[in-house]
Design a protein around this motif. Structure first.
Motif, PDB file in Angstrom:
ATOM      1  N   VAL A 742      74.274  42.393  69.517  1.00  0.00           N
ATOM      2  CA  VAL A 742      74.566  41.243  69.860  1.00  0.00           C
ATOM      3  C   VAL A 742      74.846  40.387  68.474  1.00  0.00           C
ATOM      4  O   VAL A 742      75.414  39.679  67.870  1.00  0.00           O
ATOM      5  CB  VAL A 742      73.876  40.227  70.733  1.00  0.00           C
ATOM      6  N   THR A 743      73.684  40.921  67.526  1.00  0.00           N
ATOM      7  CA  THR A 743      73.668  40.076  66.171  1.00  0.00           C
ATOM      8  C   THR A 743      74.628  40.758  65.396  1.00  0.00           C
ATOM      9  O   THR A 743      75.282  39.892  64.555  1.00  0.00           O
ATOM     10  CB  THR A 743      72.122  40.684  65.465  1.00  0.00           C
ATOM     11  N   ASP A 744      74.994  41.836  65.469  1.00  0.00           N
ATOM     12  CA  ASP A 744      76.376  42.447  64.817  1.00  0.00           C
ATOM     13  C   ASP A 744      77.555  41.893  65.061  1.00  0.00           C
ATOM     14  O   ASP A 744      78.437  41.748  64.689  1.00  0.00           O
ATOM     15  CB  ASP A 744      76.365  43.682  64.817  1.00  0.00           C
ATOM     16  N   LEU A 745      77.532  41.674  66.404  1.00  0.00           N
ATOM     17  CA  LEU A 745      78.797  40.828  67.074  1.00  0.00           C
ATOM     18  C   LEU A 745      78.878  39.275  66.463  1.00  0.00           C
ATOM     19  O   LEU A 745      79.880  39.071  66.037  1.00  0.00           O
ATOM     20  CB  LEU A 745      78.644  40.835  68.559  1.00  0.00           C
ATOM     21  N   LEU A 746      77.934  38.740  66.332  1.00  0.00           N
ATOM     22  CA  LEU A 746      77.795  37.559  65.788  1.00  0.00           C
ATOM     23  C   LEU A 746      78.117  37.452  64.246  1.00  0.00           C
ATOM     24  O   LEU A 746      78.855  36.545  63.779  1.00  0.00           O
ATOM     25  CB  LEU A 746      76.542  36.588  65.908  1.00  0.00           C
ATOM     26  N   ASP A 747      77.873  38.641  63.406  1.00  0.00           N
ATOM     27  CA  ASP A 747      78.233  38.705  62.122  1.00  0.00           C
ATOM     28  C   ASP A 747      79.583  38.795  62.067  1.00  0.00           C
ATOM     29  O   ASP A 747      80.259  38.492  61.372  1.00  0.00           O
ATOM     30  CB  ASP A 747      77.127  39.763  61.372  1.00  0.00           C
ATOM     31  N   GLU A 748      80.111  39.739  62.900  1.00  0.00           N
ATOM     32  CA  GLU A 748      81.465  39.921  62.833  1.00  0.00           C
ATOM     33  C   GLU A 748      82.424  38.812  63.150  1.00  0.00           C
ATOM     34  O   GLU A 748      83.375  38.626  62.437  1.00  0.00           O
ATOM     35  CB  GLU A 748      82.024  41.072  63.683  1.00  0.00           C
ATOM     36  N   TRP A 749      81.843  38.001  64.138  1.00  0.00           N
ATOM     37  CA  TRP A 749      82.612  36.767  64.470  1.00  0.00           C
ATOM     38  C   TRP A 749      82.463  35.627  62.969  1.00  0.00           C
ATOM     39  O   TRP A 749      83.576  35.219  62.616  1.00  0.00           O
ATOM     40  CB  TRP A 749      81.979  36.302  65.475  1.00  0.00           C
ATOM     41  N   GLN A 750      81.528  35.664  62.365  1.00  0.00           N
ATOM     42  CA  GLN A 750      81.108  34.954  61.191  1.00  0.00           C
ATOM     43  C   GLN A 750      82.123  35.431  60.256  1.00  0.00           C
ATOM     44  O   GLN A 750      83.105  34.736  59.467  1.00  0.00           O
ATOM     45  CB  GLN A 750      79.821  34.917  60.720  1.00  0.00           C
ATOM     46  N   ALA A 751      82.271  36.750  60.049  1.00  0.00           N
ATOM     47  CA  ALA A 751      83.063  37.492  58.943  1.00  0.00           C
ATOM     48  C   ALA A 751      84.571  37.020  59.084  1.00  0.00           C
ATOM     49  O   ALA A 751      85.153  36.927  58.452  1.00  0.00           O
ATOM     50  CB  ALA A 751      82.928  39.191  59.042  1.00  0.00           C
ATOM     51  N   MET A 752      84.855  37.320  60.367  1.00  0.00           N
ATOM     52  CA  MET A 752      86.419  36.856  60.759  1.00  0.00           C
ATOM     53  C   MET A 752      86.695  35.435  60.532  1.00  0.00           C
ATOM     54  O   MET A 752      87.817  35.109  60.077  1.00  0.00           O
ATOM     55  CB  MET A 752      86.771  37.315  62.343  1.00  0.00           C
ATOM     56  N   GLN A 754      85.110  33.387  58.261  1.00  0.00           N
ATOM     57  CA  GLN A 754      85.416  33.129  57.064  1.00  0.00           C
ATOM     58  C   GLN A 754      86.594  33.608  56.437  1.00  0.00           C
ATOM     59  O   GLN A 754      87.282  33.102  55.501  1.00  0.00           O
ATOM     60  CB  GLN A 754      84.399  33.902  56.240  1.00  0.00           C
ATOM     61  N   LEU A 755      87.076  34.968  56.662  1.00  0.00           N
ATOM     62  CA  LEU A 755      88.347  35.631  56.327  1.00  0.00           C
ATOM     63  C   LEU A 755      89.700  34.723  56.957  1.00  0.00           C
ATOM     64  O   LEU A 755      90.445  34.350  55.958  1.00  0.00           O
ATOM     65  CB  LEU A 755      88.559  36.930  56.616  1.00  0.00           C
ATOM     66  N   TYR A 756      89.403  34.048  58.048  1.00  0.00           N
ATOM     67  CA  TYR A 756      90.408  33.354  58.768  1.00  0.00           C
ATOM     68  C   TYR A 756      90.640  32.060  58.173  1.00  0.00           C
ATOM     69  O   TYR A 756      91.987  31.588  57.705  1.00  0.00           O
ATOM     70  CB  TYR A 756      90.024  33.097  60.248  1.00  0.00           C
ATOM     71  N   GLN A 757      89.552  31.523  57.656  1.00  0.00           N
ATOM     72  CA  GLN A 757      89.714  30.177  56.844  1.00  0.00           C
ATOM     73  C   GLN A 757      90.344  30.390  55.609  1.00  0.00           C
ATOM     74  O   GLN A 757      91.267  29.446  55.032  1.00  0.00           O
ATOM     75  CB  GLN A 757      88.260  29.731  56.567  1.00  0.00           C
ATOM     76  N   LEU A 758      89.800  31.557  54.903  1.00  0.00           N
ATOM     77  CA  LEU A 758      90.661  31.872  53.713  1.00  0.00           C
ATOM     78  C   LEU A 758      92.059  31.860  53.645  1.00  0.00           C
ATOM     79  O   LEU A 758      92.727  31.717  52.746  1.00  0.00           O
ATOM     80  CB  LEU A 758      89.825  32.794  53.046  1.00  0.00           C
ATOM     81  N   VAL A 759      92.460  32.622  54.842  1.00  0.00           N
ATOM     82  CA  VAL A 759      93.989  33.093  54.801  1.00  0.00           C
ATOM     83  C   VAL A 759      94.553  31.795  55.355  1.00  0.00           C
ATOM     84  O   VAL A 759      95.811  31.684  54.929  1.00  0.00           O
ATOM     85  CB  VAL A 759      94.033  34.117  56.008  1.00  0.00           C
ATOM     86  N   THR A 760      94.053  31.155  56.200  1.00  0.00           N
ATOM     87  CA  THR A 760      94.624  29.827  56.651  1.00  0.00           C
ATOM     88  C   THR A 760      94.958  28.778  55.344  1.00  0.00           C
ATOM     89  O   THR A 760      96.119  28.264  55.298  1.00  0.00           O
ATOM     90  CB  THR A 760      93.759  29.033  57.437  1.00  0.00           C
ATOM     91  N   ASP A 761      93.889  28.813  54.516  1.00  0.00           N
ATOM     92  CA  ASP A 761      94.338  27.946  52.960  1.00  0.00           C
ATOM     93  C   ASP A 761      95.577  28.603  52.268  1.00  0.00           C
ATOM     94  O   ASP A 761      96.304  27.993  51.795  1.00  0.00           O
ATOM     95  CB  ASP A 761      93.234  27.861  52.183  1.00  0.00           C
ATOM     96  N   PHE A 762      95.665  29.962  52.264  1.00  0.00           N
ATOM     97  CA  PHE A 762      96.460  30.727  51.508  1.00  0.00           C
ATOM     98  C   PHE A 762      97.895  30.745  52.363  1.00  0.00           C
ATOM     99  O   PHE A 762      98.977  30.969  51.849  1.00  0.00           O
ATOM    100  CB  PHE A 762      96.064  31.898  51.318  1.00  0.00           C
TER     101      PHE A 762
END
Length: 1434
Positions: A742-752, A754-762
């Motif tokens: 479950v912890t790894d799932l939340l970390d992956e969700w956080q990683a996605m 962060q990347l989605y926010q970076l991609v949205t700005d780009f």
């Protein structure tokens, strides 16, 4: 001193040798002496106690004296033996001479005896002339007496025709006698030939008869008897009757042929009776051997009467006697008394039925006598009969048919219904004892043994034992069904709370199966017999807890004690509901669709006209319900634990349901918590579903499937072209790690997120057609976890962006996606790109940087970074050819052989700024420690400047700048001195910029400065845009999007950090105060400086007590900062500050700086090159005129030539014969005894080093133009050439310092190397460094020439004109200057070098011209006359 004789001589056996002089080995002699001494000592020890004291002393003295004399003689003999070889040789010679003399004496005596005695009376006989005439004329000798012929020569035999007629007549007589007499029935098979008749009785005998005349009263004459009775098991087909016995029977049978009415009948009776007796004897001997070797007491010979009969008893089981069974099985073989012509008869006790008797046989077959075969056939028939009777009893207890079949025959009893072949009860009969043997192939339980004991007794309780066997087989079916699963089957569990638990009520036939990967959960299988031949299984789910014997559950894992368990809840399982649900293969109520290539049909189980045999049935050996139940429990329990953990961490989820396709179970997650609400909201809007599944392939993993809507960026990946994007994440399922999952799932969700926010700005910039971002790079893939960007002209290189939870930052990775000549060029600056991305959080900046730096980095990546040996003065020390040191994403340093360095700053507009990296960034007068400035680098770089590209970026320099020290202007200000002059605006423009959201506002008008004043920094400092971005590379691509970037070419205000060194990526977050304020008058500051103050403490130069003197030399404000320019620490040097006063005058109040050489700092000023120019500068190519060398880049050739030129100065200083001659700039000049030399770069290319030689005025006539040209050409092609080894130059310098006549000879050798003479046998080459083959002289790579009082040099000779592999020799040579003598350096070398040394020695003896140097004549002698075998080549 005369040695006294020994009283008792040592007696030794004589050794081998001629009579009169024996010999013995010395070791044997010493051994005998030692044994004798020991023996005498033992005798003394026994006799001395009986004697008086005086006698004992005398005896001891005599023993010591005697022993001493013996060993003294042996010592003398040993000393003499050291020279005995010479004595032996002399003795052998004397003996040989004596033997030869004896031969001569014997020969003379024998000849004298012959002449005086033997030959006196010797006479020749008279010649027989008549005999000789007969032999010579007639060829025969007719004078022999006739009695000799009569006594020796036999009479002539009868002719063949007479023999044939006689035998034919005898055959007729025999035929007549046989026709007229009565023949026995068994002797009707006969053959008449050669006057004999042969009777054949098969497998008994063969007899041959004849008649001695044609009278009817003449009896038969017996010629031969052959007995055909054989024992194939013991005699291997040999005859069983001895020849003496055959002779006796022959006489007996002959006597029966005389004076009888039926002679042939009597003959048959005699021979037949003997054959029957012989067959009985054979059977009896086989029985005895069979009993002795194999069957033992299982058989016994009850009665044996010679020529009468043989009775054998079998199945003699002693346990049957204990049970008082009176049945005895016997086999009888008898001679038929009623009819003598019958074979041996077989009888059975008890009697067999006629059908069984016919199977065994009523008589013995004489063709193959074997009592074992007869017994086995009898036992087989008896066994079949017993099993037939037993099958009737079993048929009453089972439903299926019992069969007696197979070989060896056995009774097959199907215990279960249905029953596998391995589960059938097989009952056989022991061949030796006759007892029943029971077995089940799939079961070796005690129940089978009990059944066997029951069958061999009174057969009571057989039904109960069969029921027990059925239950055991059912349990075994359950075990076999799960044996391929990772589940442990236990028949018992160490349960400590069994009393009162529901486990106690279960039947004893039960099985505990541990659920795979669930160590504390068991499936309990209880087996019951429902009706005869049918059993049922009951299933329960049991949970346990590991504990100790006392029931303590704490610290179980730590102590490792898991021997006992505590039973928990036990739940009955309705197996029908579990196996007859949706998506279950065992459900028989659904229609089954069967598809083929040509048709489709539907088959409903249990319906239609199909017979039971055509319906597909699974193997009864495999319990499908149990396997399905275990798999179902194994798969569902992890979902239960996962759901509880999701609920505990605040994630709402759905229930455990079967997947829509029915392939597996699934658990859906409905919501994700997060501290960043905006991040969660943005990504949650894209999320369609999230499900957990279990994958069990090579390893057992959670597969979490995220289903998102299509991303904001268009990609080229075909799997992302649809309306949804599927992301699958694997998580480990082994062990108790649900919390980690479950912890790894939340970390992956956080990683996605962060990347989605970076991609949205780009995405806004990428999708904007005005910016044309797709022309810079292409989005290869974006799957919410990873972004892949393809860039480069062919989009062959890829960079991936991914958020790493461990480091809490974005991580970059590079690679290639298409065939490429190089690896990804941005691999050296990957760390800098990653740091900049994590600082700026701008993908647009990253894409722009990749686009601007691709071509320069590709050119840099083609440089050779391998280690090279021999390029330094230490040949064993490897040196990197090029070292790439990235300073930032757009700033790279190239270090050539740890000596020279260039800084490459990559800019936008396909430009790069190249400077000498050995100078400091801020102080051009200081050289970085460990690096060396490269003279003429500025001139060399200017050769690659493309004026068409850099015309708008050229800086206008004053005519006096070459002679003045460098300006304190930043190294990259030159690049922007005239860049976009039309954009220089006024404060009003600054106000507009403020209104548009740019960084600076209220910028006052800068006082004008005189651009024509020498070294005036006004124009370059206050008017031009900020060059701060150029120091670290290309301006930020964010300038295309935002207004607060100093690299935006559309802005008119300078960056406040234009005079501060750009920090490394680690320090980009530090906000530093602009140091521009001290350079502006106080009035201007009060009027409103565009550079507001900050909290960073930085001392202004104005505060030092020199008001209105901002140009005072002092440390740069950047030098006070901990975060300075990336690169070498020496770059952080003080900067000479110059400023402009209010009226534009230059006020310098610094101490006078040191005088620099003219334009020594010029290379510190960057040179603008285009990407094509940089690629040409760094790409390996061939230099015209040097095609015989490997390609090298122009920059490598330039640095190598500069390095060699610099090293030549060291050689001049270290070598005494070389004297400094000229101080001309860029030229290394030295003078030797008769020559003046200049070494300089080629002024046209600056990529090759050349030597110019002129004679001194005193030796003008000593040199010819050809000799100087050869010397210059040798330097160009053999010294200053790739791979540019400095020791080659050292050796050449030593060679140049040699005396005049030596140097001339060396030049002649150079001429032969440059232009080989094909008329010679060998070609020659100079070895300026030690070759590997001569490593014993000095380490390979060191200079190979030394000129002192003597001269050491090395040459390589190569054979000319051989078709075989070229023969090559490296020869170290020593020239003694004082003696004018050439020889080879002494060493133990190969035969080839030894031959050369001998040849040089002969040449030195023949060469006596003191006025001529002997080097070249000796070398030419070797090249002309040296002959060495091919195998001796080095």
């Amino acid at each position: 001193m005369v040695m006294a004789p020994i009283e008792e001589q040592l007696v030794v056996p004589a050794g081998p040798g001629p009579q009169g002089g024996g010999s013995i080995p010395l070791g044997t002699l010493i051994e005998y002496a030692t044994q004798r001494t020991y023996h005498e000592l033992c005798v003394l020890s026994e006799l001395l106690p009986r004697k008086t004291d005086m006698e004992r002393k005398l005896e001891i003295f005599q023993f010591a004296s005697r022993t001493r004399q013996l060993f003294v003689r042996i010592l003398a003999l040993v000393k003499w033996a050291s020279s005995v070889n010479k004595v032996d040789k002399c003795a052998d010679i004397c003996m040989f001479l004596e033997r030869q003399s004896m031969f001569f004496v014997d020969t003379a005596d024998f000849l004298h005896k012959m002449s005086k005695e033997t030959l006196v009376t010797a006479r020749l006989p008279s010649f027989s002339l008549p005999c000789a005439i007969d032999v010579l004329t007639t060829g025969t000798y007719p004078r022999l007496p006739t009695c000799i012929r009569d006594k020796i020569i036999p009479p002539d035999p009868i002719t063949q025709q007479e023999k044939k007629q006689t035998l034919q007549r005898l055959n007729q007589v025999i035929e007549y006698r046989l026709v007229s007499s009565e023949l026995p029935t068994q002797m009707r098979r006969l053959k008449i030939e050669q006057g004999r008749v042969r009777f054949f009785v098969e497998f008994e005998f063969e007899v041959t008869l004849t008649l001695m005349g044609d009278s009817p009263n003449i009896p038969w004459r017996l010629l031969d008897i052959t007995f055909q009775v054989e024992d194939h098991e013991t005699g291997n087909g040999k005859s069983l009757v001895h020849s003496m016995q055959v002779h006796y029977i022959h006489q007996l049978a002959q006597s029966r042929l005389l004076d009888t009415e039926k002679p042939l009948h009597d003959l048959y009776r005699v021979l037949h009776s003997f054959c029957m007796s012989l067959q009985l004897e054979v059977l009896h001997s086989q029985t005895q051997r069979l009993k002795r070797e194999r069957l033992g007491d299982s058989i016994m010979v009850e009665q044996y009467v010679i020529s009468k009969g043989l009775i054998i008893s079998y199945w003699r089981d002693h346990t049957r006697r204990e049970r008082q069974e009176t049945t005895v099985y016997k086999l009888s073989v008898q001679v038929c008394e009623e009819d003598d012509g019958k074979p041996l008869q077989v009888a059975h006790i008890p009697a067999m039925s006629p059908e069984e008797s016919r199977k065994v046989g009523l008589a013995i077959r004489s063709d193959h006598l074997s009592i074992e075969k007869l017994l086995m056939e009898t036992i087989e028939v008896r066994t079949h009969s017993k099993l037939k009777e037993l099958s009737k009893e079993f048929q009453r207890l089972v439903d299926e048919t019992c069969e007696v079949r197979d070989l060896p025959v056995a009774l097959h009893v199907p215990v279960l219904t249905p029953c596998m072949s391995s589960e059938v009860l097989r009952v056989a009969v022991n061949v030796q004892t006759g007892a029943f043997m029971a077995s089940v192939p799939a079961c070796e339980d005690q129940a089978v043994t009990d059944i066997e004991d029951c069958l061999n007794s009174d057969k009571r309780g057989l039904e109960r034992l069969l029921s027990k066997l059925r239950i055991q087989l059912s349990l075994q079916r359950c075990e076999k069904s799960v044996q391929l699963m990772p589940a442990a089957c236990l028949k018992t569990l160490p349960v400590i709370n069994m009393s009162g638990h529901s486990l106690e009520s279960l039947p004893s036939a039960r099985l505990f199966i541990r659920v795979p990967r669930q160590p504390n959960t068991y499936v309990v299988v209880a087996v019951l017999e429902e009706k005869r031949g049918h059993v049922i299984q009951q299933y329960y789910l049991l949970t346990t807890t590991p504990c100790t014997h006392e029931g303590i559950e704490d610290d179980i894992v730590d102590s490792g004690i898991k021997s006992f368990v505590k039973a928990g809840q036990m739940i009955p399982i309705d197996i029908f509901s579990q196996t007859h649900g949706p998506f279950c293969k065992l459900f028989e109520g659904l229609p089954v669709k069967m598809d083929s290539l040509t048709r489709k049909r539907k088959i409903f189980l249990g319906e239609g006209d199909q017979s039971e045999s055509k319906k597909s049935k699974g193997s009864p050996y495999f319990v499908q319900e149990l396997s399905y139940l275990l798999a179902h429990v194994e798969e569902k329990i992890p979902f239960v634990h996962l759901g509880a953990e999701l609920q505990r961490q605040g994630l709402s989820h759905t229930s455990i349901t079967a997947d829509s396709e029915g392939t597996c179970l699934a658990l859906g997650v409905m919501d994700f918590p997060s501290a960043d609400k905006d991040l969660v909201h943005n990504l949650t809007g894209q999320l369609l579903s999230c499900k957990f599944r279990v994958q069990s392939r090579a390893s057992r993993n959670w597969i979490t499937e995220f289903l998102f809507s299509k991303g904001p960026l268009p990609t080229t990946y075909f799997k992302e072209s649809g309306a949804t994007v599927r992301v699958c994440l694997p998580f480990d399922l082994s062990g108790d790690n649900v919390q980690k999952t479950v912890t790894d799932l939340l970390d992956e969700w956080q990683a996605m997120g962060q990347l989605y926010q970076l991609v949205t700005d780009f995405a806004d910039s990428y999708n904007d057609v005005r910016l044309n971002m797709p022309a810079l790079a292409t989005i290869k893939s974006y799957n919410y976890r990873k972004l892949s960007i393809a860039y480069g002209p062919n989009r062959a290189h890829v960079m991936t962006v991914q958020w790493k939870t461990e480091t809490r930052q974005f991580q970059l990775a590079v690679g290639t996606c298409q065939p490429s000549s190089t690896a990804n060029p941005h691999l050296p600056v990957l760390v800098q790109l990653q740091e900049e991305l994590n600082t700026s959080r701008s993908l647009a900046h990253l894409v722009q940087t990749l686009y601007d730096t691709w071509s320069p980095m590709t050119a840099i990546s083609k440089l050779s970074t391998t280690s090279m040996m021999g390029t330094s003065t230490h040949p064993k020390q490897p040196v990197l050819n090029y070292t790439v040191i990235p300073q930032s994403s757009t700033h790279v340093r190239l270090v050539f052989r740890s000596c020279y360095c260039v800084d490459i700053h990559m800019q936008s507009g396909k430009l790069v700024a190249v400077r000498d990296g050995s100078y400091g960034l801020f102080d051009n007068t200081r050289v970085i420690e460990g690096l060396t400035p490269a003279p003429s680098l500025k001139t060399f770089l200017s050769m690659f400047v493309d004026e068409m590209v850099t015309a708008g970026h050229a800086r206008r320099r004053s005519t006096t700048e070459d002679d003045n020290p460098p300006s304190p202007i930043r190294m990259d200000m030159d690049m922007f001195i005239s860049q976009q002059p039309s954009m220089l605006g006024s404060p009003a423009a600054g106000g507009r910029q403020r209104g548009d959201g740019f960084r600076f506002h209220n910028n006052p008008m800068t006082p004008p400065s005189n651009p024509h004043t020498p070294a005036s920094p006004g124009a370059s400092r206050m008017i031009q845009p900020s060059p701060s971005a150029a120091l670290i590379g290309t301006p930020s691509p964010g300038t295309l999007l935002t207004s607060n970037s100093p690299g935006n070419p559309h802005l008119h205000a300078p960056s406040p950090q234009s005079f501060v060194p750009t920090p490394s990526p680690q320090g980009l977050s530090l906000h530093m105060q602009s140091p521009a304020a001290p350079f502006i008058s106080p009035g201007m500051v009060d009027a409103g400086s565009p550079f507001p103050g900050s909290s960073l403490s930085m001392t202004s130069p104005a505060a030092r007590g020199w008001p209105a003197s901002p140009s005072l030399a002092g440390p740069s404000p950047a030098s006070l900062l901990p975060a300075a320019s990336p690169g070498h620490p020496a770059l952080h040097s003080p900067q000479t500050q110059r400023d402009i006063t209010e009226h534009g005058r230059i006020s310098v109040m610094s101490p006078p700086s040191r005088i620099l050489p003219q334009r020594a700092w010029a290379a510190a000023v960057p040179t603008l090159l285009s990407h094509e120019g940089l690629t040409k500068l760094l790409t390996a190519s061939m230099l015209p005129g040097y095609t015989q060398f490997l390609p090298a880049s122009p920059l490598e050739r330039f640095f190598a030539c500069v390095h060699l030129r610099r090293h030549m100065q060291r050689v001049i200083q270290s070598e005494a014969p070389l004297m400094q001659w000229t101080s001309e700039l860029g030229v290394v000049g030295f003078k030797v005894e008769s020559l003046q030399c200049k070494i300089a770069l080629n002024p046209n290319t600056l990529q090759s080093l050349h030597l110019k030689v002129t004679p001194t005025p005193d030796h003008t006539e000593s040199w010819t133009a050809e000799e100087m040209q050869i010397l210059e050409k040798f330097f160009d092609l053999k010294v200053a050439c790739p791979p540019y080894k400095v020791n080659l130059l050292t050796a050449f310098g030593r060679l140049m310092g040699a005396p005049l006549r030596i140097l001339k000879d060396c030049i002649q050798i150079m001429r032969l190397e440059l232009a080989p003479d094909r008329n010679l046998k060998w070609s020659v080459q100079w070895c300026l460094t030690i070759p590997p083959s001569l490593h014993f002289i000095s380490p390979p790579g060191t200079p190979a020439i030394l000129v002192k009082n003597k001269m050491i040099f090395m040459l390589q000779f190569t054979r000319i004109g051989l078709n075989v592999e070229a023969q090559s020799l490296c020869v170290p040579m020593l020239y003694e200057i004082s003696q004018n003598k050439v020889q080879q350096v002494d060493h133990q070398g190969s035969p080839a070098l030894t031959a050369i040394a001998a040849m040089l020695l002969r040449f030195s003896e023949m060469h006596h011209n003191p006025n001529e140097c002997a080097i070249f004549p000796a070398v030419r002698e070797l090249m002309t006359n040296l002959v060495i075998p091919v195998t001796s080549g080095v």
